[in-house]
Design an enzyme around this catalytic site. Structure first.
Site, PDB file in Angstrom:
ATOM      1  N   ASP A  88     -12.846 -12.922  16.291  1.00  0.00           N
ATOM      2  CA  ASP A  88     -12.058 -12.101  17.224  1.00  0.00           C
ATOM      3  C   ASP A  88     -12.234 -10.624  16.924  1.00  0.00           C
ATOM      4  O   ASP A  88     -12.270  -9.781  17.818  1.00  0.00           O
ATOM      5  CB  ASP A  88     -10.580 -12.489  17.107  1.00  0.00           C
ATOM      6  CG  ASP A  88     -10.354 -13.933  17.520  1.00  0.00           C
ATOM      7  OD1 ASP A  88      -9.648 -14.667  16.807  1.00  0.00           O
ATOM      8  OD2 ASP A  88     -10.921 -14.345  18.542  1.00  0.00           O
TER       9      ASP A  88
ATOM     10  N   ASN B 178      -5.938  -5.961  21.980  1.00  0.00           N
ATOM     11  CA  ASN B 178      -4.822  -6.761  21.464  1.00  0.00           C
ATOM     12  C   ASN B 178      -3.504  -5.999  21.585  1.00  0.00           C
ATOM     13  O   ASN B 178      -2.663  -6.298  22.398  1.00  0.00           O
ATOM     14  CB  ASN B 178      -5.056  -7.108  19.990  1.00  0.00           C
ATOM     15  CG  ASN B 178      -5.805  -8.420  19.847  1.00  0.00           C
ATOM     16  OD1 ASN B 178      -5.998  -9.133  20.829  1.00  0.00           O
ATOM     17  ND2 ASN B 178      -6.234  -8.716  18.648  1.00  0.00           N
TER      18      ASN B 178
ATOM     19  N   ASP C 198      11.038  -2.618  10.874  1.00  0.00           N
ATOM     20  CA  ASP C 198       9.710  -2.342  10.312  1.00  0.00           C
ATOM     21  C   ASP C 198       8.784  -1.727  11.351  1.00  0.00           C
ATOM     22  O   ASP C 198       7.729  -1.219  11.022  1.00  0.00           O
ATOM     23  CB  ASP C 198       9.093  -3.639   9.768  1.00  0.00           C
ATOM     24  CG  ASP C 198       9.646  -3.957   8.379  1.00  0.00           C
ATOM     25  OD1 ASP C 198       9.255  -4.969   7.787  1.00  0.00           O
ATOM     26  OD2 ASP C 198      10.493  -3.150   7.915  1.00  0.00           O
TER      27      ASP C 198
END
Ligand SMILES: NC(=O)c1ccc[n+]([C@@H]2O[C@H](COP(=O)([O-])OP(=O)(O)OC[C@H]3O[C@@H](n4cnc5c(N)ncnc54)[C@H](O)[C@@H]3O)[C@@H](O)[C@H]2O)c1
Ligand SMILES: Nc1ncnc2c1ncn2[C@@H]1O[C@H](COP(=O)(O)OP(=O)(O)OP(=O)(O)O)[C@@H](O)[C@H]1O
Length: 519
Positions: A276, A361, A391
């Site tokens: 990927d 992505n 986070d």
């Protein structure tokens, strides 16, 4: 005199009128001359008016004929499209490359001029993808021999599963008598149909893998010798091959910077050999239109690499022959707007031309090495959405929904679904659940001026950049998707990856016997 002038007028000949007048002018008195002269002028103006009207009529008639001709051309084109759209393929079983799933392939027939406009037909012509002049004649699309390289064109046609009628597209919403309804939604598999065989290919391969390099050499030779294609490799990969053997002198490459901006003008097809990350890497090289991508699985997970490398010849033969189903994987266009730029320019949009990232992505904003929680303000189309304390935050495409966003608790979304995923990373709030927003919104993630620490943005896991207090990250859907070739078709490939790579819902099934003994 009057008869002569009348005849001259009828013949639309003002010159003869004036000649007649001058011949006769010497014989009469001044008054007569003036009378004659005014009559002549009057006749000349009539003559000119008639000439102008005749010309206008002639031009109108020519325009009518031209419109009639174009209408007939369009009609012929539409008949071709309507009449020939029933190019049905038999549905395939398994991953037989020679068959295409049961779809209707609609061919829109356009003259070249129409391509340069917008494609009125049912398909989207490749010229529409390039019509912004990204491949105009001034771009440096010369092939290795210095010849101007004309890209191979292709059509993208909307196909509908099992639709046997001629109507290849359905309106999503129709209003009749004030009632708004959505027609039956048909699943549309997009089909790529080459107008002529692709002639130029760029190969991206995963580095530091002898197995991948060996296959790359075999593929390069086969593409050149058997398919007669121009082959482009990355500069360092080409250098490695040439260091080993000078049989690869035919391989072309590109320099970095300006040269790579026009790579899409020289290349008809992109091949990736790796996982990927190699698909992400290859996509990141195109900051505009992306040629169709064929991804061979030679990595670890391979969620977006459906093709098997051990039968690459058969696969490439079928893909080059076409037509072939593709998935248009939308990308996000992301820009960092610095606080200083915001103060200088009123609309905070002082963006350098190339200062943007296209992600396949996701873009993630996290706290980096800071021990403080990130604190971010989120806006969608300038409307406040929420604060993020935790986070960080992931803004993902639907293709990236099975990557970082999934690990952070987001949903898995079919890559053809238009949308933007809004997924917090370890939020400091039990009620902060992931969102899926429409594809047309523009998101702005602001680091507030009073933020305790800075944040870090990373684009498909790479190119991390710091966001100081007052900086902002803006992102919206890019107009340049990544067209990835399917093994079977979009949904089959997606479900196959989810099951095989992520083992989605793979569980032991209860055995048939019934512990309570009841039937
Ligand atoms: N906690 C996590 O799961 C996590 C953390 C960081 C990055 N990532 C992902 O890694 C991507 C970068 O990939 P890389 O190969 O360059 O780095 P990498 O080599 O670290 O690979 C990360 C893993 O994510 C997988 N992956 C990548 N894109 C995917 C997708 N669309 N669907 C399903 N799995 C996918 C890869 O196959 C690989 O197994 C980032 O875009 C991000 O999505 C995931
Ligand atoms: N041509 C390339 N040049 C430089 N780096 C690359 C190239 N291709 C891939 N990479 C990087 O190499 C890393 C590994 O590549 P890739 O992800 O394809 O292999 P993998 O991790 O084994 O497979 P998967 O991602 O399917 O698990 C990725 O981070 C990617 O960004």
């Amino acid at each position: 005199m009057v008869e002569d002038q009348a005849q001259a007028c009828k013949d639309h000949n003002p010159t003869r009128l004036m000649q007649d007048f001058l011949e006769k002018a010497t014989s009469g008195s001044m008054d007569d001359m003036l009378v004659e002269f005014s009559e002549t002028l009057l006749n000349m103006s009539n003559c000119l008016r008639i000439a102008v009207e005749s010309k206008a009529r002639a031009m109108e008639e020519a325009a009518q004929w031209k419109r009639k001709y174009e209408f007939e051309c369009l009609q012929n084109g539409a008949e071709e499209a309507g009449g020939l759209s029933a190019n049905y393929r038999t549905s395939s079983s398994g991953s037989d490359f020679n068959s295409v799933p049961d779809v209707a392939i609609v061919q829109g027939h356009h003259s070249h001029e129409q391509h340069l406009g917008c494609s009125e037909g049912p398909g989207i012509s490749s010229c529409d993808i390039f019509k912004n002049g990204m491949c105009s004649s001034e771009s440096n699309n010369l092939d290795g021999r210095g010849l101007l390289y004309q890209k191979v064109l292709f059509n993208l046609a909307w196909g509908c599963d099992g639709i046997k009628d001629q109507h290849a597209k359905h309106d999503i919403v129709s209003c009749e008598r004030g009632d708004i309804r959505t027609d039956i939604r048909r699943s549309k598999q997009i089909i790529l149909e080459w107008k002529s065989a692709p002639r130029s290919v760029a190969i991206f391969m995963k580095p530091n893998s002898p197995h991948v390099q060996a296959l790359c050499k075999e593929m390069v030779k086969w593409l050149k010798e058997d398919k007669g294609m121009n082959v482009f490799l990355e500069p360092d990969v080409r250098k490695e091959l040439l260091d080993e053997s000078n049989t690869y002198t035919f391989v072309q490459t590109w320099k970095t910077g300006e040269d790579i901006k026009t790579l899409h003008c020289k290349v008809d097809l992109v091949i990736t050999l790796g996982g990927d990350g190699t698909v992400l890497w290859a996509a990141s090289k195109f900051k505009g239109p992306v040629p169709p991508v064929v991804s061979f699985a030679m990595g670890s997970l391979g969620f977006m690499t459906p093709f098997k490398s051990d039968c690459f010849k058969e696969c490439l033969r079928n893909v080059i022959k076409g037509p072939w189903p593709i998935t248009l994987r939308h990308r996000l266009c992301c820009r960092i707007v610095r606080a200083a730029d915001c103060q200088e320019s009123t609309n905070c949009r002082k963006i350098l031309e190339d200062d943007f990232h296209l992600v396949l992505n996701e873009v993630s904003i996290d706290r980096g090495m800071s021990s403080f929680l990130t604190f971010l303000e989120c806006y969608s189309d300038n409307s406040f959405v929420t604060y993020v304390q935790g986070d960080g935050l992931i803004i993902s495409t639907t293709s990236g929904s099975t990557a970082y966003s999934l690990a952070a608790g987001g949903s898995m979304v079919h890559p053809q679904v238009p949308g933007i995923l809004f997924t917090p990373i370890c939020p400091h709030s039990l009620s902060f659940r992931p969102l899926i927003l429409p594809e047309y919104v523009t998101l702005r993630i602001q680091v507030p001026l009073h933020s305790r620490g800075q944040a870090w943005a990373s684009f498909d896991g790479k190119d991390r950049q710091i966001l100081q207090a007052g900086d902002a990250l803006e992102c919206n859907m890019s107009e340049w998707p990544v067209p990835t070739m399917c093994e079977v078709e979009s949904t089959c490939d997606f479900l196959h990856s989810v099951q095989e790579c992520l083992h989605w819902n793979m569980k032991k099934i209860h055995c048939a016997d019934n512990p309570e003994g009841q039937l």
